[in-house]
Design an enzyme around this catalytic site. Structure first.
Site, PDB file in Angstrom:
ATOM      1  N   ILE A 147      94.947  83.920  43.198  1.00  0.00           N
ATOM      2  CA  ILE A 147      95.828  84.760  44.010  1.00  0.00           C
ATOM      3  C   ILE A 147      96.903  85.413  43.155  1.00  0.00           C
ATOM      4  O   ILE A 147      97.143  86.626  43.237  1.00  0.00           O
ATOM      5  CB  ILE A 147      96.470  83.934  45.142  1.00  0.00           C
ATOM      6  CG1 ILE A 147      95.400  83.418  46.098  1.00  0.00           C
ATOM      7  CG2 ILE A 147      97.509  84.764  45.900  1.00  0.00           C
ATOM      8  CD1 ILE A 147      95.893  82.387  47.088  1.00  0.00           C
ATOM      9  N   CYS A 228     104.153  82.749  49.920  1.00  0.00           N
ATOM     10  CA  CYS A 228     102.865  82.663  50.614  1.00  0.00           C
ATOM     11  C   CYS A 228     102.051  81.512  50.029  1.00  0.00           C
ATOM     12  O   CYS A 228     100.822  81.516  50.072  1.00  0.00           O
ATOM     13  CB  CYS A 228     102.097  83.981  50.490  1.00  0.00           C
ATOM     14  SG  CYS A 228     102.806  85.331  51.439  1.00  0.00           S
ATOM     15  N   SER A 229     102.743  80.545  49.468  1.00  0.00           N
ATOM     16  CA  SER A 229     102.100  79.401  48.823  1.00  0.00           C
ATOM     17  C   SER A 229     102.023  78.223  49.785  1.00  0.00           C
ATOM     18  O   SER A 229     100.993  77.962  50.388  1.00  0.00           O
ATOM     19  CB  SER A 229     102.891  79.025  47.563  1.00  0.00           C
ATOM     20  OG  SER A 229     102.381  77.866  46.965  1.00  0.00           O
ATOM     21  N   ARG A 230     103.136  77.515  49.960  1.00  0.00           N
ATOM     22  CA  ARG A 230     103.272  76.429  50.920  1.00  0.00           C
ATOM     23  C   ARG A 230     104.744  76.317  51.265  1.00  0.00           C
ATOM     24  O   ARG A 230     105.609  76.502  50.404  1.00  0.00           O
ATOM     25  CB  ARG A 230     102.775  75.078  50.356  1.00  0.00           C
ATOM     26  CG  ARG A 230     101.269  74.876  50.437  1.00  0.00           C
ATOM     27  CD  ARG A 230     100.796  74.760  51.881  1.00  0.00           C
ATOM     28  NE  ARG A 230      99.366  74.507  51.990  1.00  0.00           N
ATOM     29  CZ  ARG A 230      98.447  75.441  52.100  1.00  0.00           C
ATOM     30  NH1 ARG A 230      98.808  76.721  52.045  1.00  0.00           N
ATOM     31  NH2 ARG A 230      97.177  75.128  52.251  1.00  0.00           N
ATOM     32  N   ASP A 254     105.457  82.589  54.768  1.00  0.00           N
ATOM     33  CA  ASP A 254     104.298  82.580  55.660  1.00  0.00           C
ATOM     34  C   ASP A 254     104.201  81.254  56.406  1.00  0.00           C
ATOM     35  O   ASP A 254     103.169  80.946  56.984  1.00  0.00           O
ATOM     36  CB  ASP A 254     103.013  82.814  54.848  1.00  0.00           C
ATOM     37  CG  ASP A 254     101.821  83.183  55.722  1.00  0.00           C
ATOM     38  OD1 ASP A 254     102.036  83.725  56.826  1.00  0.00           O
ATOM     39  OD2 ASP A 254     100.678  82.921  55.310  1.00  0.00           O
ATOM     40  N   GLU A 259     112.877  74.699  60.720  1.00  0.00           N
ATOM     41  CA  GLU A 259     113.950  75.010  59.776  1.00  0.00           C
ATOM     42  C   GLU A 259     113.932  76.467  59.335  1.00  0.00           C
ATOM     43  O   GLU A 259     114.966  77.136  59.332  1.00  0.00           O
ATOM     44  CB  GLU A 259     113.837  74.101  58.544  1.00  0.00           C
ATOM     45  CG  GLU A 259     114.145  72.638  58.821  1.00  0.00           C
ATOM     46  CD  GLU A 259     114.038  71.799  57.566  1.00  0.00           C
ATOM     47  OE1 GLU A 259     113.024  71.932  56.841  1.00  0.00           O
ATOM     48  OE2 GLU A 259     114.959  71.013  57.301  1.00  0.00           O
ATOM     49  N   HIS A 271     101.699  81.774  59.157  1.00  0.00           N
ATOM     50  CA  HIS A 271     100.614  81.329  58.268  1.00  0.00           C
ATOM     51  C   HIS A 271      99.401  82.261  58.380  1.00  0.00           C
ATOM     52  O   HIS A 271      98.285  81.837  58.677  1.00  0.00           O
ATOM     53  CB  HIS A 271     100.205  79.879  58.583  1.00  0.00           C
ATOM     54  CG  HIS A 271      99.522  79.209  57.432  1.00  0.00           C
ATOM     55  ND1 HIS A 271      99.090  77.918  57.471  1.00  0.00           N
ATOM     56  CD2 HIS A 271      99.178  79.674  56.184  1.00  0.00           C
ATOM     57  CE1 HIS A 271      98.515  77.591  56.318  1.00  0.00           C
ATOM     58  NE2 HIS A 271      98.562  78.636  55.524  1.00  0.00           N
ATOM     59  N   LEU A 272      99.643  83.518  58.064  1.00  0.00           N
ATOM     60  CA  LEU A 272      98.608  84.543  58.179  1.00  0.00           C
ATOM     61  C   LEU A 272      97.822  84.752  56.888  1.00  0.00           C
ATOM     62  O   LEU A 272      96.887  85.539  56.867  1.00  0.00           O
ATOM     63  CB  LEU A 272      99.251  85.875  58.585  1.00  0.00           C
ATOM     64  CG  LEU A 272      99.914  85.935  59.967  1.00  0.00           C
ATOM     65  CD1 LEU A 272     100.568  87.299  60.160  1.00  0.00           C
ATOM     66  CD2 LEU A 272      98.896  85.670  61.062  1.00  0.00           C
ATOM     67  N   GLY A 273      98.204  84.045  55.820  1.00  0.00           N
ATOM     68  CA  GLY A 273      97.632  84.320  54.507  1.00  0.00           C
ATOM     69  C   GLY A 273      96.134  84.484  54.476  1.00  0.00           C
ATOM     70  O   GLY A 273      95.612  85.461  53.943  1.00  0.00           O
ATOM     71  N   ALA A 274      95.418  83.512  55.036  1.00  0.00           N
ATOM     72  CA  ALA A 274      93.958  83.564  54.993  1.00  0.00           C
ATOM     73  C   ALA A 274      93.344  83.900  56.343  1.00  0.00           C
ATOM     74  O   ALA A 274      92.145  83.723  56.543  1.00  0.00           O
ATOM     75  CB  ALA A 274      93.418  82.222  54.506  1.00  0.00           C
TER      76      ALA A 274
END
Length: 387
Positions: A147, A228-230, A254, A259, A271-274
């Site tokens: 990525i 966009c990792s974690r 993402d 929080e 969480h749209l990354g994939a």
């Protein structure tokens, strides 16, 4: 008939690969040899003794107890690169969102619904959503896997001055990286020089709170951070304080949660990354093929807890042994066959940290008493026989 249990909805093309290969596949399958999973957490799950492998249709495996699986001889696979383009595209979109105040402008425009002079109000109010262009700005890319390399290359094509940092970059990734991307030798170099920073590292204990107060203190005032990792790689308290003070101009994540949704000047995505049909298809196909090849042939590719092994099987019997990476193990394993006058046509042993995988190819039979004796060897975790 071998069985594969689905822990999430998996793209039908991947399911069909397994069904066409003779597997029983479904969410209600019991005593399965394989598991396919996307986001479902397996940390509280008790695994059946029949379970051989778990394939994660995605790159991250923090929803799987990887170390516990290694101790049971369960191979955990992921699908590196299968969703890389999807995450790359979202990251590029996040760069633009962080700069141009697009989301805030859209939300404000919605408040003008029903106003007769909406067009005039737009022209009057648009100035408060002014934001810089990314052309010519410096982007720091932390993590140059599948990525990160694609993000760096795309940003370079958009006219950004790109710096990449990854002390563990693979040969393939290095070959794929644009020559125009500068190599940063330290994170400090990234932090001190970047107008934008995007993170592409896996989540593990070493990367928890990777972006923290100390890291942010080294960054330029007004930096924009993309995650966009974690979610866990950025410390929410530290980023919150930096957003309040203006040290960080904008944070795009993402990973919307309790929080992050409370943070100022933050754009939270769900969480749209994939989450693209192409990505889900690619991941499902790769995961299905990994499981099938391992269950039938003992071949391991893209495992996160055991070494890769890709030798074709051309003998009558393949004996696959999972064991601790300790001295004298190979002599013990091969000796069990040689003292019984059984010739080993081919033997390969590879290790990954504390664990190893040894494969012995034999013509003829592998007597049950020898296999049983191997299972009793100190340090051996699991023995499989494939005929």
């Amino acid at each position: 008939m071998a069985k594969v249990k689905l822990m999430n909805k998996i793209a039908s093309v991947g399911v069909d690969i397994l069904k066409n290969a003779g597997y029983e596949v479904g969410e209600d399958v019991a005593n399965a040899e394989g598991i396919m999973v996307r986001s479902a957490s397996l940390h509280e799950m008790e695994f059946d003794k029949e379970l051989l492998g778990i394939a994660r249709a995605g790159a991250g495996v923090n929803n799987i107890p990887v170390d516990a699986c290694a101790e049971q001889g369960i191979v955990v696979f992921n699908t590196p690169g299968a969703n890389a383009n999807a995450v790359k595209e979202l990251t590029i979109a996040a760069l633009l969102l962080s700069s141009r105040k697009i989301t805030a402008g859209i939300e404000w425009a919605k408040t003008l619904k029903g106003e007769a002079d909406a067009a005039k109000l737009v022209e009057k109010g648009k100035a408060k959503f002014e934001g810089p262009e990314i052309l010519g700005k410096k982007l720091g890319v932390i993590g140059l896997g599948a990525i990160g390399v694609m993000v760096a290359n795309a940003a370079k094509e958009l006219g950004m001055d790109v710096y990449g940092y990854d002390p563990y970059i693979s040969v393939n990734a290095a070959w794929g990286l644009s020559r125009g991307v500068h190599k940063a030798d330290t994170l400090k170099e990234i932090y001190e020089n970047s107008d934008y920073i995007t993170i592409h590292v896996p989540y593990m204990p070493a990367t928890k709170d990777y972006i923290n107060a100390d890291a942010i203190a080294l960054m330029k005032d007004g930096v924009r951070i993309i995650n966009c990792s974690r979610g866990e790689v950025v410390n929410n308290a530290a980023i919150g304080a930096a957003l309040e003070s203006g040290k960080v101009a904008c944070y795009v994540t993402d990973f919307a949660n309790v929080e992050s949704l409370e943070l100022p000047n933050t754009i939270c995505m769900p969480h749209l990354g994939a989450t693209t049909p192409e990505s889900e298809t690619n991941c499902a196909i790769m995961a299905a093929k990994e499981l099938d090849n391992y269950i039938k042939n003992g071949i391991i590719k893209n495992s996160v807890n055991f070494p890769d092994f890709e030798d074709a099987r051309d003998c009558d019997v393949r004996v696959c042994i999972f064991h601790k990476n300790i001295p004298n193990m190979l002599a013990t394993l091969s000796g069990a066959f040689s003292k019984n006058n059984i010739n080993i046509e081919h033997m390969t042993s590879k290790s990954k940290k504390d664990f190893a995988y040894t494969v012995l190819d034999i013509n003829g039979d592998a007597p049950a008493d020898i296999i049983a004796s191997l299972s009793e060897v100190d340090g051996v975790i699991r023995v499989r026989v494939i005929k």
